[in-house]
Design a protein around this motif. Structure first.
Motif, short mmCIF file in Angstrom:
data_model
loop_
_atom_site.label_atom_id
_atom_site.label_comp_id
_atom_site.label_asym_id
_atom_site.label_seq_id
_atom_site.Cartn_x
_atom_site.Cartn_y
_atom_site.Cartn_z
N ILE A 122 0.70 -1.16 -0.11
CA ILE A 122 -0.03 0.10 0.15
C ILE A 122 0.70 1.28 0.13
CG2 ILE A 122 -1.73 1.35 1.26
CD1 ILE A 122 -2.75 -1.31 2.45
N CYS A 177 1.19 5.71 -0.44
CA CYS A 177 0.13 6.63 0.05
C CYS A 177 -0.98 7.08 -0.84
CB CYS A 177 0.98 8.14 0.25
SG CYS A 177 2.30 8.06 1.70
N GLU A 228 -2.49 4.86 -2.68
CA GLU A 228 -3.64 3.86 -2.74
C GLU A 228 -4.21 3.33 -1.44
OE1 GLU A 228 -0.70 1.09 -4.15
OE2 GLU A 228 -1.12 1.48 -6.30
N ARG A 229 -3.75 4.34 -0.29
CA ARG A 229 -4.35 3.86 0.84
C ARG A 229 -5.75 3.79 1.31
NH1 ARG A 229 -2.50 9.31 1.42
NH2 ARG A 229 -3.93 10.51 2.76
N ASN A 230 -6.61 4.30 0.55
CA ASN A 230 -7.85 4.20 0.32
C ASN A 230 -8.66 3.16 -0.40
OD1 ASN A 230 -8.26 6.09 2.50
ND2 ASN A 230 -8.11 7.64 1.00
N ASN A 231 -7.72 2.38 -1.26
CA ASN A 231 -8.21 1.28 -2.09
C ASN A 231 -8.52 0.30 -1.18
OD1 ASN A 231 -7.93 3.14 -4.13
ND2 ASN A 231 -6.21 2.18 -4.91
N PRO A 232 -9.55 -0.66 -1.59
CA PRO A 232 -9.65 -1.87 -0.76
C PRO A 232 -8.60 -2.85 -1.26
CG PRO A 232 -11.37 -1.75 -2.68
CD PRO A 232 -10.45 -0.54 -2.46
N CYS A 233 -8.22 -3.78 -0.13
CA CYS A 233 -7.18 -4.63 -0.49
C CYS A 233 -7.85 -6.14 -0.08
CB CYS A 233 -5.91 -4.27 0.64
SG CYS A 233 -4.71 -5.53 0.61
N TYR A 275 2.73 3.65 5.34
CA TYR A 275 2.46 3.51 3.77
C TYR A 275 3.78 3.85 3.11
CZ TYR A 275 -2.34 3.62 5.55
OH TYR A 275 -3.32 3.34 6.26
N GLU A 318 0.96 7.77 8.28
CA GLU A 318 -0.04 8.45 7.20
C GLU A 318 -0.01 10.10 7.17
OE1 GLU A 318 -4.66 8.01 6.36
OE2 GLU A 318 -4.27 7.19 8.07
N CYS A 345 1.89 11.35 4.46
CA CYS A 345 1.71 11.21 3.04
C CYS A 345 0.93 12.41 2.43
CB CYS A 345 0.23 10.06 2.91
SG CYS A 345 0.73 8.27 3.11
#
Length: 77
Positions: A39, A41, A43-48, A65, A74, A77
Motif C-alpha cells: 500500500i 500513500c 493507494e491507502r484508501n483502495n480496498p485490499c 504507507y 499516514e 502522505c
C-alpha cells in the motif's frame, strides 16, 4: 514420533527465516506472517482483499504507507 520431530524442525526453520528477514527490513517495516497488499500513500484508501499467503518479504508496518521507497506514517502522505 519422527513426524513430530520433523514438524518441530520445519516450524523452527520457518521462524528462523522470518526472524532473519525481519532484521534486513528498513525502518517502519517488518515481515508479517501473511502477505499484505503493498500500500502506497496514493493507494491507502483502495480496498485490499485478505488472502493469507505465507510471506518472507518486508512490508510497511500497520499505520505506515510506502512513499518514495520508504515507509512513512499516514500523516506524512
Amino acid at each position: 514420533m519422527k513426524t513430530i520431530i520433523v514438524n518441530i524442525f520445519v516450524v523452527s526453520a520457518i521462524f528462523a527465516v522470518c526472524e532473519s528477514a525481519s532484521a534486513a527490513c528498513g525502518p517502519n517495516e517488518d515481515v508479517p506472517q501473511c502477505r499484505p497488499c503493498h500500500i502506497t500513500c496514493a493507494e491507502r484508501n483502495n480496498p485490499c482483499p485478505y488472502n493469507c499467503i505465507f510471506n518472507s518479504e518486508c512490508f510497511c508496518k500497520i499505520g505506515y504507507y510506502m512513499k518514495d521507497g520508504v515507509c512513512v506514517p499516514e500523516s506524512e502522505c
